[in-house]
Write an enzyme that holds these catalytic residues in place. Structure first.
Site, short mmCIF file in Angstrom:
data_model
loop_
_atom_site.label_atom_id
_atom_site.label_comp_id
_atom_site.label_asym_id
_atom_site.label_seq_id
_atom_site.Cartn_x
_atom_site.Cartn_y
_atom_site.Cartn_z
CE LYS A 72 7.93 50.68 -17.50
NZ LYS A 72 8.46 49.91 -16.37
CG ASP A 108 11.35 47.30 -16.30
OD1 ASP A 108 12.30 48.05 -16.00
OD2 ASP A 108 10.21 47.73 -16.57
CB THR A 156 -7.40 42.96 -7.35
OG1 THR A 156 -7.51 44.28 -6.83
CG2 THR A 156 -8.67 42.58 -8.08
N1 LIG Z 1 13.10 49.33 -9.54
C1 LIG Z 1 12.71 49.40 -10.80
O1 LIG Z 1 13.53 49.51 -11.74
C2 LIG Z 1 11.24 49.35 -11.12
C3 LIG Z 1 10.83 49.04 -12.42
C4 LIG Z 1 9.46 48.98 -12.68
C5 LIG Z 1 8.55 49.24 -11.65
N2 LIG Z 1 9.01 49.55 -10.41
C6 LIG Z 1 8.07 49.81 -9.31
O2 LIG Z 1 7.14 48.75 -9.21
C7 LIG Z 1 5.92 49.23 -8.68
C8 LIG Z 1 4.76 48.73 -9.49
O3 LIG Z 1 4.78 49.31 -10.79
P1 LIG Z 1 3.72 48.86 -11.90
O4 LIG Z 1 4.13 49.55 -13.14
O5 LIG Z 1 3.56 47.37 -11.93
O6 LIG Z 1 2.36 49.49 -11.34
P2 LIG Z 1 0.86 49.08 -11.70
O7 LIG Z 1 0.81 48.41 -13.04
O8 LIG Z 1 0.04 50.28 -11.45
O9 LIG Z 1 0.47 47.94 -10.61
C9 LIG Z 1 0.31 48.26 -9.28
C10 LIG Z 1 0.11 46.99 -8.45
O10 LIG Z 1 0.26 47.35 -7.08
C11 LIG Z 1 -0.88 46.89 -6.34
N3 LIG Z 1 -1.10 47.85 -5.25
C12 LIG Z 1 -1.20 49.21 -5.36
N4 LIG Z 1 -1.34 49.76 -4.14
C13 LIG Z 1 -1.34 48.72 -3.24
C14 LIG Z 1 -1.47 48.65 -1.82
N5 LIG Z 1 -1.62 49.76 -1.08
N6 LIG Z 1 -1.40 47.44 -1.23
C15 LIG Z 1 -1.22 46.32 -1.97
N7 LIG Z 1 -1.11 46.32 -3.32
C16 LIG Z 1 -1.18 47.51 -3.94
C17 LIG Z 1 -2.00 46.84 -7.34
O11 LIG Z 1 -2.99 45.96 -6.86
P3 LIG Z 1 -4.47 45.88 -7.51
O12 LIG Z 1 -4.36 44.94 -8.68
O13 LIG Z 1 -5.31 45.36 -6.41
O14 LIG Z 1 -4.84 47.28 -7.93
C18 LIG Z 1 -1.25 46.34 -8.58
O15 LIG Z 1 -1.09 44.93 -8.54
C19 LIG Z 1 6.04 50.77 -8.65
O16 LIG Z 1 6.34 51.16 -7.34
C20 LIG Z 1 7.21 51.05 -9.57
O17 LIG Z 1 7.90 52.22 -9.21
C21 LIG Z 1 10.33 49.60 -10.12
#
Ligand SMILES: NC(=O)c1ccc[n+]([C@@H]2O[C@H](COP(=O)([O-])OP(=O)(O)OC[C@H]3O[C@@H](n4cnc5c(N)ncnc54)[C@H](OP(=O)(O)O)[C@@H]3O)[C@@H](O)[C@H]2O)c1
Length: 288
Positions: A72, A108, A156
């Site tokens: 992305k 999104d 973080t």
């Molecule tokens: N429904 C939809 O259409 C849609 C669309 C987009 C994304 N999503 C969902 O949104 C979520 C995030 O996606 P992303 O692309 O933003 O991922 P990403 O860029 O990898 O970011 C992950 C985030 O989650 C935090 N995190 C990971 N594990 C954690 C835990 N155990 N406890 C607390 N915080 C935690 C990370 O914190 P740190 O900074 O500390 O590492 C980071 O802020 C995913 O589950 C994805 O499937 C859904």
């Protein structure tokens, strides 16, 4: 409907992994509903292969593509133009092909707002976004555009601060956040994804569910599993709670409209998701 709808049209998802993606059934249902001779395929594209995959979109029969992890952000440099939302968020989930030119958009953010509207979320007020990755960037951007005051809480903390400095809102510590004034809690972290007992709040101390405003909505962008621990805890606290399927359906609907000019009802996308729910798609290693 564009005149190119007379020839078979194609759209793609580029992701890694791409197996069990929920996007092909949604878009195929939309093509059928709109009466367009089109197809949508999910392709596993490794990071090193993204430039070649994107270049291939310039063919005349291609409507566009969706991007998911890990593409992305890296795709931005490969496109001819960006919408203001994609530029501000710094992430593209939808490429629109127009006369051989590629425009990057982010559906999104508006998809998230449309899902909130469907869930009758409070309009404005104090919102907390959990997370600071790509999904959190879209959420913060969207909520700020919609007039919400936004607090960002992330495992973080420095990343929450950097996000607030860039897109607005304030970074907050969960221990001192004014929870009782919060009317919308959004999980935009990946905590809970394929981990039914993992809550984004359990990394903080105390890990008890915060006492939010009584009319608050808890929105979890995670949709796999359909009921995360965060949603269970929210309902146990007497709050309304929604998973991320609505956002998933709306971001697909908006991408489909950008490609074809046809606004297919979101119910078509949701029904396609529902009929997939008996398969591995909502429980396995699925990309959007
Ligand atoms: N429904 C939809 O259409 C849609 C669309 C987009 C994304 N999503 C969902 O949104 C979520 C995030 O996606 P992303 O692309 O933003 O991922 P990403 O860029 O990898 O970011 C992950 C985030 O989650 C935090 N995190 C990971 N594990 C954690 C835990 N155990 N406890 C607390 N915080 C935690 C990370 O914190 P740190 O900074 O500390 O590492 C980071 O802020 C995913 O589950 C994805 O499937 C859904």
């Amino acid at each position: 409907m564009p005149d190119r709808a007379h020839a078979p049209q194609h759209a793609y998802l580029f992701a890694d992994p791409a197996a069990h993606s929920l996007s092909p059934p949604m878009h195929r249902a939309a093509f059928a509903h709109a009466g367009i001779d089109g197809d949508y395929a999910a392709r596993r594209v490794l990071a090193a292969d993204l430039p070649e995959a994107v270049a291939g979109l310039r063919a005349s029969s291609v409507l566009g593509a969706n991007l998911s992890l890990p593409h992305k952000e890296s795709v931005l440099a490969l496109l001819d133009s960006l919408t203001p939302a994609a530029r501000a968020i710094g992430a593209v989930n939808t490429i629109i092909c127009e006369g051989g030119k590629l425009r990057g958009d982010n559906t999104d953010a508006p998809g998230f707002l449309a899902a909130l509207a469907d869930a009758d979320a409070p309009k404005g007020g104090l919102s907390v976004v959990l997370g600071a990755g790509g999904a959190a960037r879209a959420a913060v951007y969207a909520l700020r555009q919609a007039g919400h005051e936004v607090l960002i809480v992330n495992r973080t903390h420095a990343r929450a601060q950097a996000l607030a400095a860039e897109l607005g809102g304030r970074a907050a510590w969960p221990e001192t956040a004014p929870w009782s004034a919060v009317t919308l809690l959004v999980n935009a972290s990946s905590a809970g994804l394929d981990a039914p007992e993992d809550s984004p709040l359990s990394t903080f101390s105390p890990a008890t569910f915060p006492r939010l405003a009584p009319a608050a909505l808890v929105y979890d962008m995670v949709y796999r599993p359909a009921e995360t621990r965060l949603l269970r805890d929210a309902r146990a606290a007497g709050l309304r709670a929604e998973n991320g399927l609505g956002m998933l359906a709306h971001q697909a609907r908006l991408a489909f409209t950008a490609w074809t000019g046809v606004d297919v009802p979101v119910s078509v996308f949701l029904e396609a998701l529902t009929s997939e729910s008996g398969s591995t798609a909502l429980t396995g290693d699925a990309a959007p």
